[in-house]
Motif scaffolding. Structure first.
Motif, PDB file in Angstrom:
ATOM      1  N   ASN A 194       3.473   7.967   4.227  1.00  0.00           N
ATOM      2  CA  ASN A 194       3.269   7.723   5.651  1.00  0.00           C
ATOM      3  C   ASN A 194       4.433   6.977   6.296  1.00  0.00           C
ATOM      4  O   ASN A 194       4.248   6.315   7.304  1.00  0.00           O
ATOM      5  CB  ASN A 194       1.975   6.942   5.857  1.00  0.00           C
ATOM      6  CG  ASN A 194       1.996   5.596   5.159  1.00  0.00           C
ATOM      7  OD1 ASN A 194       2.920   5.296   4.418  1.00  0.00           O
ATOM      8  ND2 ASN A 194       0.985   4.804   5.398  1.00  0.00           N
ATOM      9  N   SER A 232       5.093   8.314  10.018  1.00  0.00           N
ATOM     10  CA  SER A 232       4.083   7.890  10.990  1.00  0.00           C
ATOM     11  C   SER A 232       4.132   6.383  11.209  1.00  0.00           C
ATOM     12  O   SER A 232       3.928   5.906  12.326  1.00  0.00           O
ATOM     13  CB  SER A 232       2.685   8.314  10.544  1.00  0.00           C
ATOM     14  OG  SER A 232       2.346   7.668   9.333  1.00  0.00           O
ATOM     15  N   LYS A 233       4.426   5.625  10.163  1.00  0.00           N
ATOM     16  CA  LYS A 233       4.527   4.175  10.300  1.00  0.00           C
ATOM     17  C   LYS A 233       5.717   3.804  11.185  1.00  0.00           C
ATOM     18  O   LYS A 233       5.617   2.921  12.040  1.00  0.00           O
ATOM     19  CB  LYS A 233       4.672   3.534   8.923  1.00  0.00           C
ATOM     20  CG  LYS A 233       4.584   2.047   8.927  1.00  0.00           C
ATOM     21  CD  LYS A 233       4.572   1.517   7.506  1.00  0.00           C
ATOM     22  CE  LYS A 233       4.403   0.023   7.483  1.00  0.00           C
ATOM     23  NZ  LYS A 233       4.383  -0.509   6.131  1.00  0.00           N
ATOM     24  N   GLN A 251       4.781   4.592  14.764  1.00  0.00           N
ATOM     25  CA  GLN A 251       3.821   3.622  15.288  1.00  0.00           C
ATOM     26  C   GLN A 251       4.504   2.313  15.657  1.00  0.00           C
ATOM     27  O   GLN A 251       4.167   1.696  16.667  1.00  0.00           O
ATOM     28  CB  GLN A 251       2.720   3.349  14.268  1.00  0.00           C
ATOM     29  CG  GLN A 251       1.719   4.452  14.141  1.00  0.00           C
ATOM     30  CD  GLN A 251       0.694   4.171  13.058  1.00  0.00           C
ATOM     31  OE1 GLN A 251       0.822   3.215  12.301  1.00  0.00           O
ATOM     32  NE2 GLN A 251      -0.313   5.017  12.969  1.00  0.00           N
ATOM     33  N   GLY A 309       4.838   0.795  19.542  1.00  0.00           N
ATOM     34  CA  GLY A 309       4.240  -0.504  19.804  1.00  0.00           C
ATOM     35  C   GLY A 309       5.088  -1.447  20.624  1.00  0.00           C
ATOM     36  O   GLY A 309       4.593  -2.456  21.116  1.00  0.00           O
TER      37      GLY A 309
END
Length: 132
Positions: free
Chosen positions: A17, A20-21, A24, A28
Protein backbone atom coordinates in the motif's frame (compact mmCIF):
# COMPACT_ATOMS: atom_id res chain seq x y z
CA UNK A 1 -0.63 31.28 -5.84
CA UNK A 2 -1.41 28.00 -7.51
CA UNK A 3 1.58 25.74 -7.90
CA UNK A 4 2.56 22.33 -9.17
CA UNK A 5 4.95 20.21 -7.07
CA UNK A 6 6.64 17.10 -8.48
CA UNK A 7 8.22 14.66 -6.00
CA UNK A 8 10.05 11.46 -6.96
CA UNK A 9 9.28 8.69 -4.50
CA UNK A 10 10.58 5.12 -4.30
CA UNK A 11 7.33 3.15 -4.09
CA UNK A 12 8.66 -0.37 -4.65
CA UNK A 13 9.99 -0.94 -1.15
CA UNK A 14 8.18 -4.21 -0.49
CA UNK A 15 4.97 -2.67 0.80
CA UNK A 16 1.70 -3.22 -1.02
CA UNK A 17 0.00 0.00 0.00
CA UNK A 18 2.92 2.41 -0.50
CA UNK A 19 1.24 4.21 -3.41
CA UNK A 20 -2.05 4.72 -1.64
CA UNK A 21 -0.26 5.77 1.55
CA UNK A 22 1.82 8.34 -0.34
CA UNK A 23 -1.28 9.75 -2.03
CA UNK A 24 -3.17 9.91 1.28
CA UNK A 25 -0.30 11.86 2.83
CA UNK A 26 -0.24 14.30 -0.08
CA UNK A 27 -4.00 14.84 -0.01
CA UNK A 28 -3.89 15.49 3.74
CA UNK A 29 -1.89 18.70 3.38
CA UNK A 30 -3.62 22.06 3.43
CA UNK A 31 -4.26 23.67 0.04
CA UNK A 32 -3.96 20.50 -2.09
CA UNK A 33 -6.44 20.31 -4.95
CA UNK A 34 -5.28 17.25 -6.89
CA UNK A 35 -2.73 14.44 -6.61
CA UNK A 36 -1.65 12.09 -9.37
CA UNK A 37 1.05 9.52 -10.09
CA UNK A 38 3.12 10.06 -13.20
CA UNK A 39 6.33 8.83 -14.75
CA UNK A 40 7.39 5.65 -16.48
CA UNK A 41 6.91 3.47 -13.40
CA UNK A 42 4.53 5.81 -11.46
CA UNK A 43 7.37 6.94 -9.25
CA UNK A 44 6.51 10.65 -9.40
CA UNK A 45 3.77 12.26 -7.35
CA UNK A 46 2.36 15.43 -8.91
CA UNK A 47 0.52 17.68 -6.44
CA UNK A 48 -1.42 20.78 -7.57
CA UNK A 49 -2.82 23.34 -5.15
CA UNK A 50 -2.64 26.74 -3.50
CA UNK A 51 0.38 27.62 -1.33
CA UNK A 52 1.58 24.05 -0.82
CA UNK A 53 4.61 23.73 1.45
CA UNK A 54 6.74 21.41 -0.68
CA UNK A 55 9.48 20.95 1.93
CA UNK A 56 7.03 19.71 4.57
CA UNK A 57 5.37 17.39 2.04
CA UNK A 58 8.73 15.91 1.05
CA UNK A 59 9.88 15.39 4.63
CA UNK A 60 6.59 13.73 5.64
CA UNK A 61 6.83 11.39 2.64
CA UNK A 62 10.41 10.51 3.66
CA UNK A 63 9.28 9.65 7.18
CA UNK A 64 6.19 7.65 6.24
CA UNK A 65 6.92 6.06 2.84
CA UNK A 66 10.65 6.01 2.15
CA UNK A 67 12.99 7.84 -0.18
CA UNK A 68 11.50 11.09 -1.54
CA UNK A 69 13.21 13.74 -3.63
CA UNK A 70 11.75 17.13 -4.53
CA UNK A 71 12.06 17.36 -8.31
CA UNK A 72 10.34 20.62 -9.23
CA UNK A 73 8.06 23.38 -8.01
CA UNK A 74 6.43 25.54 -10.67
CA UNK A 75 3.47 27.93 -10.87
CA UNK A 76 0.36 26.76 -12.69
CA UNK A 77 -0.74 28.88 -15.64
CA UNK A 78 -4.38 29.90 -15.12
CA UNK A 79 -4.70 32.61 -17.80
CA UNK A 80 -6.58 30.42 -20.29
CA UNK A 81 -9.17 29.29 -17.78
CA UNK A 82 -12.36 31.14 -16.96
CA UNK A 83 -12.65 32.56 -13.46
CA UNK A 84 -14.49 30.15 -11.22
CA UNK A 85 -17.63 31.17 -9.45
CA UNK A 86 -17.41 30.90 -5.70
CA UNK A 87 -19.82 28.38 -4.26
CA UNK A 88 -21.22 28.62 -0.80
CA UNK A 89 -20.79 25.64 1.56
CA UNK A 90 -24.55 25.18 1.70
CA UNK A 91 -24.77 24.79 -2.10
CA UNK A 92 -21.96 22.26 -2.52
CA UNK A 93 -22.63 20.38 0.72
CA UNK A 94 -18.92 20.21 1.62
CA UNK A 95 -17.65 22.03 4.68
CA UNK A 96 -14.03 22.95 5.18
CA UNK A 97 -12.31 21.41 8.17
CA UNK A 98 -10.54 23.78 10.53
CA UNK A 99 -8.17 22.22 13.05
CA UNK A 100 -8.05 23.89 16.47
CA UNK A 101 -4.73 25.24 17.64
CA UNK A 102 -3.35 23.97 20.91
CA UNK A 103 -1.10 25.96 23.20
CA UNK A 104 1.72 24.28 25.03
CA UNK A 105 1.61 24.21 28.79
CA UNK A 106 -0.60 23.09 31.61
CA UNK A 107 -4.25 24.03 31.26
CA UNK A 108 -5.78 26.21 33.97
CA UNK A 109 -9.08 25.06 35.38
CA UNK A 110 -11.27 27.58 37.17
CA UNK A 111 -13.53 26.13 39.83
CA UNK A 112 -16.10 28.74 40.87
CA UNK A 113 -17.55 26.53 43.65
CA UNK A 114 -14.43 26.58 45.87
CA UNK A 115 -14.84 29.30 48.56
CA UNK A 116 -11.94 31.41 49.77
CA UNK A 117 -11.54 31.78 53.55
CA UNK A 118 -9.48 34.37 55.44
CA UNK A 119 -8.87 34.21 59.21
CA UNK A 120 -7.42 36.82 61.54
CA UNK A 121 -5.15 35.43 64.22
CA UNK A 122 -5.78 37.03 67.61
CA UNK A 123 -2.76 38.52 69.35
CA UNK A 124 -0.59 38.68 66.23
CA UNK A 125 0.92 42.06 65.50
CA UNK A 126 3.05 42.44 62.38
CA UNK A 127 4.77 45.58 63.65
CA UNK A 128 6.19 44.06 66.81
CA UNK A 129 9.62 42.44 67.00
CA UNK A 130 10.28 39.48 69.30
CA UNK A 131 14.06 39.30 68.94
CA UNK A 132 15.91 40.17 72.15
Amino acid sequence: MKQKVVIRVTLNNGKKNARSKAMQIAVGLQGVESVSLQGEDSSQIVVVGDNIDSVILTSVLRKKVGFAELTSVSPVNTEGEKPKQETKPSESGIQSMVWPTYQAGVPYYYQPGAPYYAYEVAGYNQNSCNIM
